[in-house]
Design an enzyme around this catalytic site. Sequence first.
Site, PDB file in Angstrom:
ATOM      1  N   HIS A  97       0.829  -1.213   0.000  1.00  0.00           N
ATOM      2  CA  HIS A  97       0.000   0.000   0.000  1.00  0.00           C
ATOM      3  C   HIS A  97       0.867   1.269   0.000  1.00  0.00           C
ATOM      4  CE1 HIS A  97      -3.321  -2.693   1.372  1.00  0.00           C
ATOM      5  NE2 HIS A  97      -2.350  -3.234   2.077  1.00  0.00           N
ATOM      6  N   SER A 130      15.111  21.900 -15.024  1.00  0.00           N
ATOM      7  CA  SER A 130      13.939  22.723 -15.262  1.00  0.00           C
ATOM      8  C   SER A 130      14.411  24.101 -15.707  1.00  0.00           C
ATOM      9  CB  SER A 130      13.117  22.819 -13.978  1.00  0.00           C
ATOM     10  OG  SER A 130      12.327  23.992 -14.010  1.00  0.00           O
ATOM     11  N   LYS A 165      15.950  21.585  -9.750  1.00  0.00           N
ATOM     12  CA  LYS A 165      15.317  20.349 -10.198  1.00  0.00           C
ATOM     13  C   LYS A 165      16.174  19.451 -11.067  1.00  0.00           C
ATOM     14  CE  LYS A 165      11.002  19.805 -10.289  1.00  0.00           C
ATOM     15  NZ  LYS A 165       9.635  19.821 -10.808  1.00  0.00           N
ATOM     16  N   GLU A 202       9.762   8.774 -16.541  1.00  0.00           N
ATOM     17  CA  GLU A 202       8.376   9.197 -16.766  1.00  0.00           C
ATOM     18  C   GLU A 202       7.900   8.812 -18.171  1.00  0.00           C
ATOM     19  OE1 GLU A 202       7.625  13.390 -15.037  1.00  0.00           O
ATOM     20  OE2 GLU A 202       9.784  13.183 -15.214  1.00  0.00           O
ATOM     21  N   LYS A 206      -0.168  -2.885 -39.610  1.00  0.00           N
ATOM     22  CA  LYS A 206       1.273  -2.603 -39.528  1.00  0.00           C
ATOM     23  C   LYS A 206       1.656  -1.446 -38.614  1.00  0.00           C
ATOM     24  CE  LYS A 206       1.511  -4.496 -44.008  1.00  0.00           C
ATOM     25  NZ  LYS A 206       0.014  -4.510 -43.956  1.00  0.00           N
TER      26      LYS A 206
HETATM   27  N1  ARG Z   1      -0.735  -3.537 -48.802  1.00  0.00           N
HETATM   28  C1  ARG Z   1      -1.524  -4.700 -48.540  1.00  0.00           C
HETATM   29  C2  ARG Z   1      -1.538  -4.972 -47.044  1.00  0.00           C
HETATM   30  O1  ARG Z   1      -0.733  -4.492 -46.365  1.00  0.00           O
HETATM   31  C3  ARG Z   1      -0.950  -5.880 -49.244  1.00  0.00           C
HETATM   32  C4  ARG Z   1      -1.942  -6.961 -49.544  1.00  0.00           C
HETATM   33  C5  ARG Z   1      -2.910  -6.490 -50.553  1.00  0.00           C
HETATM   34  N2  ARG Z   1      -3.749  -7.530 -51.034  1.00  0.00           N
HETATM   35  C6  ARG Z   1      -4.822  -7.263 -51.746  1.00  0.00           C
HETATM   36  N3  ARG Z   1      -5.510  -8.272 -52.115  1.00  0.00           N
HETATM   37  N4  ARG Z   1      -5.208  -6.069 -51.997  1.00  0.00           N
HETATM   38  O2  ARG Z   1      -2.377  -5.654 -46.540  1.00  0.00           O
END
Ligand code: ARG
Length: 468
Positions: A166, A287, A293, A300, A335
């Site tokens: 705690h 600071s 500081k 952080e 991605k």
């Molecule tokens: N740029 C696309 C992706 O990252 C690649 C695959 C695209 N495939 C398609 N059937 N359009 O997913």
Amino acid sequence: MTKDNKGTGKSNQMWGGHFDEMPDELLQKINASISFDNKLYKEDIQGSIAHTKMLVKQGIISTEDGNNIADGLMRILQGIEDGTVKFKTEFEDIHMNIEHKLKGLAGESAGRLHTARSRNDQVAVDFRLWVRNRIDETIADLKNLRRVLVTRAENDAATIMPGFTHLQSAQPVTFGHHLMAYYEMLTRDQSRFEDARKRMNQCPLGAAALAGTSFPTDRFKTASELEFDAPTNNSLDSVSDRDFALEFLSAASITMMHLSRLAEEIVIWCSAQFKFVTLSDKFTTGSSIMPQKRNPDAAELVRGKTGRVYGSLITLLTVMKALPLAYNKDMQEDKEPVFDAAETLQICLKVMAGMLLDMKVNSENMLKSASAGFATATDFADWLVRELNIPFRDAHHITGKAVKLAETKGVDISGLSLEDLQKIEPKITGNIFTVLGVENSVKSRKSYGGTAPDEVLKQVKKAKEELK
Ligand code: ARG
């Protein structure tokens, strides 16, 4: 306003055979992924070379075509690395940008590279290779951080600090013991990445668009060429699975959660009120207005960046939720969160290691703090149980009385006289003082995994073995 593309007589060069018009600018804008998936260039070329070798070996394309393609791809790789190859949004993504470049270098042969393959299995293998590489780097970074923790723990195996529950002083512990707790967390984290790597190490290349291919391919060949254990078993799953990225993100999230806890403790420890540690100039900032500081910005930021990694996990889970089989364009959204999380995790692991390595431990302050707050009250109670055979619940009560008396006298329990103590419990002897100092308290906790310096050193030794 979007450009009117009607009547240009042109269509997309890569897939526009049955289209009369160019895509709308807005479509290009939402569709193109090259601005971020350019990160996959190495893996894309690696995958294409493996595919080419397999096509040649199986007699699907000629050796000459294969050589032209491989040669062209190697030149593109070189060009990307030295900055002479520029990507174009009109070619959408990394796959089509590279293929377009290849056309310029390998002529007609270039068109044969995409035999028995689709962008769906292509992106699946590229992304897997990329995540696999990041897992390998993460494992190395985790190992390094674990090594730093063990080194510091060994030095501070007997350094006494207050242990908290705690965030209230509970019982004294050693700083080495405290650091080794993080060693354990990071060891589990590393094993999560190792597990994920094992599970993901199957090659989706050759699943083609979704159904497999009628060409006499050898998917085992491409798999081993790319150092996968085997090809994936189901073509539909191959192009629609992003579990490997999700596992990476969840392991990254748990790791970040651990780092955020350590970061938070560092922030607390280096505050003027605690002064348990002092961070080096290299990992603090000043600071602009308050000259006294020394701010723990790095700690952080590790704490703060944890939120973004969780965000990435939630993003990808949500992108994947309820997607029908097989590939869907939604999956292009897989991605950026993974790229961002990988970069964030990497910098945080490295910063933590640097910060800990440079950190100065103020053992006197730790000891002073450990000695305050009646941290050995449990030892007092345990002595009553052990030496006087008093049931623990009663011992707890007696100890409470001693704490109260010490509080009114403004001393620690060890500052009470034997007379004082005997007024509370007549059977108490002078022997009780041997367990009251924080050193004694810590030394006595030698159960397996306990905080006694000897126990900590045993764990340090074990850890060093593991890190070899
Ligand atoms: N740029 C696309 C992706 O990252 C690649 C695959 C695209 N495939 C398609 N059937 N359009 O997913």
